[in-house]
Enzyme design. Sequence first.
Site, PDB file in Angstrom:
ATOM      1  N   ALA A   1      33.990 -61.679   8.097  1.00  0.00           N
ATOM      2  CA  ALA A   1      34.157 -63.057   7.660  1.00  0.00           C
ATOM      3  C   ALA A   1      35.508 -63.589   8.077  1.00  0.00           C
ATOM      4  O   ALA A   1      36.446 -62.827   8.292  1.00  0.00           O
ATOM      5  CB  ALA A   1      34.029 -63.118   6.127  1.00  0.00           C
TER       6      ALA A   1
ATOM      7  N   ASP B   1      37.300 -55.639  -8.476  1.00  0.00           N
ATOM      8  CA  ASP B   1      38.323 -55.489  -7.439  1.00  0.00           C
ATOM      9  C   ASP B   1      39.525 -56.369  -7.748  1.00  0.00           C
ATOM     10  O   ASP B   1      40.061 -57.057  -6.889  1.00  0.00           O
ATOM     11  CB  ASP B   1      37.740 -55.855  -6.059  1.00  0.00           C
ATOM     12  CG  ASP B   1      38.719 -55.521  -4.938  1.00  0.00           C
ATOM     13  OD1 ASP B   1      38.590 -56.100  -3.844  1.00  0.00           O
ATOM     14  OD2 ASP B   1      39.632 -54.708  -5.182  1.00  0.00           O
TER      15      ASP B   1
END
Length: 347
Positions: free
Chosen positions: A47, A157
């Site tokens: 990405a 995360d």
Amino acid sequence: AKAAPAAGKDVGDGMTSGSDLKFQSYVNGNGNGVYKIVKTLGKGNFAKVKLAVHIPTGREVAIKVIDKTQLNTSARQKLYREVRIMKLLNHPNIVRLFQVIESERSLYLVMEYASRGELFDHLVKHGRMRERDARVIFRQLVSAIQYCHSKFVVHRDLKAENLLLDQHMNIKIADFGFGNTFDPNAQLETFCGSPPYAAPELFMGRKYAGPEVDAWSLGVVLYTLVSGSLPFDGGTLKELRERVLRGKYRVPYYISMDCENLMRKFLVLNPAKRTTLNAVMGDKWINLGHEEADKLRVYREKPMELQDPARVDLLVGMGHKRSDVEQSVRGQLFDDIYCTYMLLNVA
Ligand SMILES: CC1(C)C(=O)N([C@H]2C=Cc3c(O)cccc32)c2nc(Nc3ccccc3)ncc21
């Protein structure tokens, strides 16, 4: 103003040049497109994130361009899970999703732009925060993560690199890439996140429900905010693992007792004994300077205003049919109309 880069030139970089006509129609050199790409904010393996201007409203957005052709089936499923999660979340300290544009090769996520970048870079540049400045940020974090947990979403995360800052120095949590919906009765087991922020049970390969690993990471984030360093570190992953599993960390002399007590609630080796986000809302350090009335409370999601006549009229004025506007907005279709409607509300 500088003319938008010719379509396929700037956005190209081999990702979308020419191959995604649909997105190209959104980014068009002769200005009749909807987005003007400004620059690249970040690059991941599959990405790229671009800063862009949404031309109809003049608002800045961040567009995550994902090259789907590089993703295997499970990665693709994870991606659609991330999108589903982003659509579900509506909290002032979580990056908003405005529009999803899909073509055969790529997926474009038009999202809120946090102009001051990573909290991590802010800490590197300005050093540790005073406790009262850290408190403002930490209260926003606790509110946002408690909100996620109340919707059975865990981040998994959390780290200073994933916490962004907007122009008002508000926290904007990014990257629900590892986000997962958790079933309180089932157990998750994927090891994810960044090692210095990872809870001991993850290092032990234990199964976990979800929220408690976010709680541990928040303890690590709090430590980094007020000390500018990591509580557990190590030259090698093995060394780091041993330190985390021992659960001992040095508390600098300048840390207040109340702040140390709060850290201790999060950095508990036994996940069953670790505090929950709900419980920590009553913590003394978190509420210092915020007397009873302003005690940290669970976020009450305001129902989204999906019929604001002023904005509907503006959209009609831009040439959209009123019925299309009502359908896109009430249906929260995350299409170009919904995106414009939401951006009209962004300061
Ligand atoms: C769409 C979304 C949520 C996203 O995916 N990113 C990327 C891009 C860079 C990066 C990072 O460096 C750390 C985390 C997320 C990201 C975003 N970055 C920003 N602002 C920014 C501003 C200056 C520097 C870095 C990031 N706003 C929104 C986003």
